[in-house]
Design a protein around this motif. Structure first.
Motif, PDB file in Angstrom:
ATOM      1  N   ASP A   1      -0.166   4.337   9.367  1.00 43.50           N
ATOM      2  CA  ASP A   1       0.709   4.482  10.515  1.00 43.50           C
ATOM      3  C   ASP A   1       1.885   3.510  10.465  1.00 43.50           C
ATOM      4  OD1 ASP A   1       0.080   1.994  12.038  1.00 43.50           O
ATOM      5  OD2 ASP A   1      -1.886   2.904  12.305  1.00 43.50           O
ATOM      6  N   ALA A   2       2.887   3.795  11.258  1.00 39.74           N
ATOM      7  CA  ALA A   2       4.118   3.007  11.252  1.00 39.74           C
ATOM      8  C   ALA A   2       3.871   1.568  11.692  1.00 39.74           C
ATOM      9  CB  ALA A   2       5.159   3.658  12.168  1.00 39.74           C
ATOM     10  N   PHE A   3       2.904   1.367  12.552  1.00 37.85           N
ATOM     11  CA  PHE A   3       2.629   0.033  13.067  1.00 37.85           C
ATOM     12  C   PHE A   3       2.012  -0.855  11.985  1.00 37.85           C
ATOM     13  CE2 PHE A   3       1.954   3.291  16.359  1.00 37.85           C
ATOM     14  CZ  PHE A   3       3.140   3.083  17.065  1.00 37.85           C
ATOM     15  N   HIS A   4       1.152  -0.270  11.168  1.00 35.29           N
ATOM     16  CA  HIS A   4       0.575  -1.007  10.040  1.00 35.29           C
ATOM     17  C   HIS A   4       1.660  -1.352   9.018  1.00 35.29           C
ATOM     18  CE1 HIS A   4      -2.639  -2.218   7.261  1.00 35.29           C
ATOM     19  NE2 HIS A   4      -1.907  -1.658   6.322  1.00 35.29           N
ATOM     20  N   ILE A   5       2.554  -0.411   8.772  1.00 34.06           N
ATOM     21  CA  ILE A   5       3.642  -0.672   7.834  1.00 34.06           C
ATOM     22  C   ILE A   5       4.516  -1.812   8.331  1.00 34.06           C
ATOM     23  CG2 ILE A   5       5.754   0.300   6.821  1.00 34.06           C
ATOM     24  CD1 ILE A   5       4.275   2.999   6.737  1.00 34.06           C
ATOM     25  N   LYS A   6       4.794  -1.810   9.626  1.00 25.79           N
ATOM     26  CA  LYS A   6       5.596  -2.889  10.203  1.00 25.79           C
ATOM     27  C   LYS A   6       4.886  -4.233  10.075  1.00 25.79           C
ATOM     28  CE  LYS A   6       8.958  -4.701  12.643  1.00 25.79           C
ATOM     29  NZ  LYS A   6      10.316  -4.846  12.050  1.00 25.79           N
ATOM     30  N   LYS A   7       3.585  -4.243  10.290  1.00 29.11           N
ATOM     31  CA  LYS A   7       2.809  -5.481  10.245  1.00 29.11           C
ATOM     32  C   LYS A   7       2.655  -6.007   8.819  1.00 29.11           C
ATOM     33  CE  LYS A   7      -1.745  -7.369  11.437  1.00 29.11           C
ATOM     34  NZ  LYS A   7      -3.078  -7.051  12.024  1.00 29.11           N
ATOM     35  N   GLU A   8       2.315  -5.128   7.891  1.00 32.56           N
ATOM     36  CA  GLU A   8       2.011  -5.543   6.523  1.00 32.56           C
ATOM     37  C   GLU A   8       3.225  -5.570   5.608  1.00 32.56           C
ATOM     38  OE1 GLU A   8      -0.918  -6.616   5.471  1.00 32.56           O
ATOM     39  OE2 GLU A   8      -1.818  -6.334   7.452  1.00 32.56           O
ATOM     40  N   GLY A   9       4.260  -4.801   5.972  1.00 33.64           N
ATOM     41  CA  GLY A   9       5.430  -4.682   5.114  1.00 33.64           C
ATOM     42  C   GLY A   9       5.322  -3.481   4.210  1.00 33.64           C
ATOM     43  N   VAL A  10       6.421  -2.780   4.023  1.00 33.74           N
ATOM     44  CA  VAL A  10       6.382  -1.536   3.263  1.00 33.74           C
ATOM     45  C   VAL A  10       6.037  -1.773   1.793  1.00 33.74           C
ATOM     46  CG1 VAL A  10       8.867  -1.472   2.691  1.00 33.74           C
ATOM     47  CG2 VAL A  10       7.576   0.670   2.947  1.00 33.74           C
ATOM     48  N   GLU A  11       6.439  -2.932   1.229  1.00 29.00           N
ATOM     49  CA  GLU A  11       6.125  -3.209  -0.177  1.00 29.00           C
ATOM     50  C   GLU A  11       4.620  -3.279  -0.406  1.00 29.00           C
ATOM     51  OE1 GLU A  11       8.159  -5.067   1.657  1.00 29.00           O
ATOM     52  OE2 GLU A  11      10.125  -5.211   0.664  1.00 29.00           O
ATOM     53  N   ARG A  12       3.898  -3.894   0.512  1.00 28.87           N
ATOM     54  CA  ARG A  12       2.438  -4.002   0.384  1.00 28.87           C
ATOM     55  C   ARG A  12       1.789  -2.617   0.452  1.00 28.87           C
ATOM     56  NH1 ARG A  12      -1.346  -8.006   0.822  1.00 28.87           N
ATOM     57  NH2 ARG A  12      -3.407  -7.406   1.642  1.00 28.87           N
ATOM     58  N   VAL A  13       2.293  -1.771   1.336  1.00 30.71           N
ATOM     59  CA  VAL A  13       1.746  -0.427   1.456  1.00 30.71           C
ATOM     60  C   VAL A  13       2.028   0.384   0.188  1.00 30.71           C
ATOM     61  CG1 VAL A  13       1.920   1.746   2.740  1.00 30.71           C
ATOM     62  CG2 VAL A  13       1.860  -0.441   3.969  1.00 30.71           C
ATOM     63  N   ILE A  14       3.222   0.259  -0.350  1.00 25.55           N
ATOM     64  CA  ILE A  14       3.544   0.932  -1.612  1.00 25.55           C
ATOM     65  C   ILE A  14       2.592   0.483  -2.717  1.00 25.55           C
ATOM     66  CG2 ILE A  14       5.267   1.030  -3.459  1.00 25.55           C
ATOM     67  CD1 ILE A  14       7.416   1.035  -1.246  1.00 25.55           C
ATOM     68  N   HIS A  15       2.300  -0.807  -2.757  1.00 29.34           N
ATOM     69  CA  HIS A  15       1.366  -1.333  -3.762  1.00 29.34           C
ATOM     70  C   HIS A  15      -0.010  -0.694  -3.607  1.00 29.34           C
ATOM     71  CE1 HIS A  15      -0.434  -4.160  -6.570  1.00 29.34           C
ATOM     72  NE2 HIS A  15      -1.346  -4.469  -5.657  1.00 29.34           N
ATOM     73  N   GLN A  16      -0.462  -0.501  -2.382  1.00 27.27           N
ATOM     74  CA  GLN A  16      -1.759   0.125  -2.140  1.00 27.27           C
ATOM     75  C   GLN A  16      -1.776   1.570  -2.637  1.00 27.27           C
ATOM     76  OE1 GLN A  16      -2.104  -0.404   2.086  1.00 27.27           O
ATOM     77  NE2 GLN A  16      -2.890  -2.491   1.926  1.00 27.27           N
ATOM     78  N   ILE A  17      -0.658   2.263  -2.440  1.00 26.15           N
ATOM     79  CA  ILE A  17      -0.569   3.645  -2.916  1.00 26.15           C
ATOM     80  C   ILE A  17      -0.638   3.693  -4.440  1.00 26.15           C
ATOM     81  CG2 ILE A  17       0.954   5.660  -3.073  1.00 26.15           C
ATOM     82  CD1 ILE A  17       1.965   4.868  -0.265  1.00 26.15           C
ATOM     83  N   MET A  18       0.041   2.775  -5.085  1.00 26.34           N
ATOM     84  CA  MET A  18       0.033   2.767  -6.549  1.00 26.34           C
ATOM     85  C   MET A  18      -1.348   2.400  -7.091  1.00 26.34           C
ATOM     86  SD  MET A  18       2.855   3.973  -7.233  1.00 26.34           S
ATOM     87  CE  MET A  18       2.648   3.891  -9.023  1.00 26.34           C
ATOM     88  N   GLU A  19      -2.064   1.541  -6.384  1.00 20.81           N
ATOM     89  CA  GLU A  19      -3.443   1.238  -6.787  1.00 20.81           C
ATOM     90  C   GLU A  19      -4.312   2.490  -6.698  1.00 20.81           C
ATOM     91  OE1 GLU A  19      -4.701  -1.989  -4.269  1.00 20.81           O
ATOM     92  OE2 GLU A  19      -4.356  -3.457  -5.866  1.00 20.81           O
ATOM     93  N   ARG A  20      -4.007   3.324  -5.745  1.00 19.76           N
ATOM     94  CA  ARG A  20      -4.793   4.547  -5.536  1.00 19.76           C
ATOM     95  C   ARG A  20      -4.453   5.622  -6.562  1.00 19.76           C
ATOM     96  NH1 ARG A  20      -7.348   6.720  -0.819  1.00 19.76           N
ATOM     97  NH2 ARG A  20      -7.512   8.987  -0.855  1.00 19.76           N
ATOM     98  N   PHE A  21      -3.157   5.785  -6.846  1.00 23.25           N
ATOM     99  CA  PHE A  21      -2.713   6.912  -7.665  1.00 23.25           C
ATOM    100  C   PHE A  21      -2.302   6.538  -9.088  1.00 23.25           C
ATOM    101  CE2 PHE A  21      -1.719   8.713  -3.345  1.00 23.25           C
ATOM    102  CZ  PHE A  21      -2.668   9.717  -3.403  1.00 23.25           C
ATOM    103  N   GLY A  22      -2.063   5.270  -9.350  1.00 24.61           N
ATOM    104  CA  GLY A  22      -1.724   4.853 -10.696  1.00 24.61           C
ATOM    105  C   GLY A  22      -0.442   5.472 -11.209  1.00 24.61           C
ATOM    106  N   GLU A  23      -0.497   6.055 -12.383  1.00 24.05           N
ATOM    107  CA  GLU A  23       0.698   6.577 -13.059  1.00 24.05           C
ATOM    108  C   GLU A  23       0.936   8.056 -12.782  1.00 24.05           C
ATOM    109  OE1 GLU A  23       2.810   4.588 -14.718  1.00 24.05           O
ATOM    110  OE2 GLU A  23       1.487   2.964 -14.075  1.00 24.05           O
ATOM    111  N   ARG A  24       0.428   8.557 -11.669  1.00 22.93           N
ATOM    112  CA  ARG A  24       0.590   9.972 -11.342  1.00 22.93           C
ATOM    113  C   ARG A  24       2.059  10.314 -11.095  1.00 22.93           C
ATOM    114  NH1 ARG A  24      -3.950  12.129  -8.771  1.00 22.93           N
ATOM    115  NH2 ARG A  24      -2.810  14.097  -8.676  1.00 22.93           N
ATOM    116  N   LYS A  25       2.365  11.588 -11.244  1.00 24.51           N
ATOM    117  CA  LYS A  25       3.643  12.119 -10.814  1.00 24.51           C
ATOM    118  C   LYS A  25       3.540  12.499  -9.330  1.00 24.51           C
ATOM    119  CE  LYS A  25       6.167  12.012 -14.566  1.00 24.51           C
ATOM    120  NZ  LYS A  25       7.432  11.246 -14.607  1.00 24.51           N
ATOM    121  N   PHE A  26       4.666  12.385  -8.624  1.00 19.77           N
ATOM    122  CA  PHE A  26       4.656  12.588  -7.185  1.00 19.77           C
ATOM    123  C   PHE A  26       5.605  13.707  -6.765  1.00 19.77           C
ATOM    124  CE2 PHE A  26       3.685   8.007  -7.612  1.00 19.77           C
ATOM    125  CZ  PHE A  26       2.481   7.974  -6.944  1.00 19.77           C
ATOM    126  N   TYR A  27       5.210  14.396  -5.707  1.00 17.93           N
ATOM    127  CA  TYR A  27       6.171  15.164  -4.925  1.00 17.93           C
ATOM    128  C   TYR A  27       6.409  14.373  -3.652  1.00 17.93           C
ATOM    129  CZ  TYR A  27       8.613  18.752  -2.381  1.00 17.93           C
ATOM    130  OH  TYR A  27       9.574  19.428  -1.678  1.00 17.93           O
TER     131      TYR A  27
END
Length: 287
Positions: free
Chosen positions: A183-209
């Motif tokens: 959610d937007a509130f978590h992104i505001k609290k943690e920072g968007v860079e940290r959230v992006i890092h979590q996504i990359m940990e989840r998906f690795g080198e996948r291609k994205f839409y």
């Protein structure tokens, strides 16, 4: 305002040699609050002529990137037929990267259908969970986009960023089924860079839409959307997401701009995000 060409600025390549193909889908048949996103492709193209071809941050010149603007594809008023028409069009692109301009968010379902054989993960930037199975009796409503995409690619391959609105039933069902959303509130609290890092940990080198519903932005930044929702992401948060994921995209869309509800602000932002996505994608593959 002076008259400009009716194609996206710097999209000067012919279709055959293009790496990126821009196309509009002027459809808003299931909109539930504000209608008018069918006018967005034309307005976003017009707004694109506001910008310099040269990008200072990357030192790329967009006029040298092989981009083609196909124009708008003709669609009917029935959402399932719109999705099918978009799917058929994208399937003809033969490995090119589609850049879709909506129109409402329903159009994303058609692009994902066409691209899912590329083993993609899908990132939705959206204020709304859009996980209903149907809305007002329509399964291909803009309020059901995440649900339909999850069915196409598997729920483990989907993430939604910036959510701050959902019905209770869809929210509980999304949690029960394990949908990954931030959610937007978590992104505001943690920072968007940290959230992006979590996504990359989840998906690795996948291609994205990557699908950008402009209502993910706070209405103070983007008032001209179909369903505005307060307390959204900033323009710089969204810019960081587009910049980070674009080098790995197999496709991109911008949806839900509703031009008649502002003075061109949201269309200008949408055009800029398209230019950033193309620039960053090209930077990762250019010779």
């Amino acid at each position: 305002m002076r008259e400009f060409p009716d194609y996206f600025a710097d999209a000067e390549s012919d279709f055959k040699n293009a790496r990126y193909v821009i196309f509009g889908v002027p459809f808003d048949g299931t909109s539930t609050f504000r209608y008018g996103s069918r006018d967005a492709p034309a307005e976003i193209r017009k707004a694109s002529w506001n910008f310099e071809s040269f990008h200072m941050e990357t030192e790329n010149d967009l006029s040298t990137i092989p981009v083609h603007d196909y124009g708008d594809i003709q669609v009917e008023d029935e959402p399932e037929k719109v999705v099918k028409r978009v799917e058929e069009f994208v399937c003809k692109l033969s490995g090119k990267i589609p850049i879709a301009i909506g129109g409402e968010h329903t159009i994303s379902c058609g692009v994902v259908r066409a691209l899912k054989k590329r083993d993609i993960a899908v990132i939705l930037l959206d204020a709304h969970l859009d996980f209903r199975d149907s809305y007002e009796g329509i399964r291909y409503s803009h309020a059901c986009v995440a649900r339909r995409i999850a069915e196409e690619i598997g729920i483990d391959n989907l993430v939604i960023l910036g959510v701050r609105s959902a019905g209770k039933e869809e929210y509980m069902e999304a949690k029960e089924k394990g949908l990954f959303f931030v959610d937007a509130f978590h992104i505001k609290k943690e920072g968007v860079e940290r959230v992006i890092h979590q996504i990359m940990e989840r998906f690795g080198e996948r291609k994205f839409y990557l699908s950008l519903d402009m209502d993910v932005l706070d209405p103070s930044f983007a008032p001209g959307v179909s369903t505005p929702e307060p307390f959204g992401l900033s323009t710089l948060d969204v810019k960081k997401c587009v910049e980070f994921f674009s080098p790995s995209i197999t496709g991109f869309d911008v949806v839900e701009v509703c031009p008649k509800y502002d003075y061109g602000i949201t269309s200008v932002l949408a055009a800029k995000f398209i230019r950033i996505a193309i620039d960053m994608s090209w930077s990762s593959i250019k010779p």
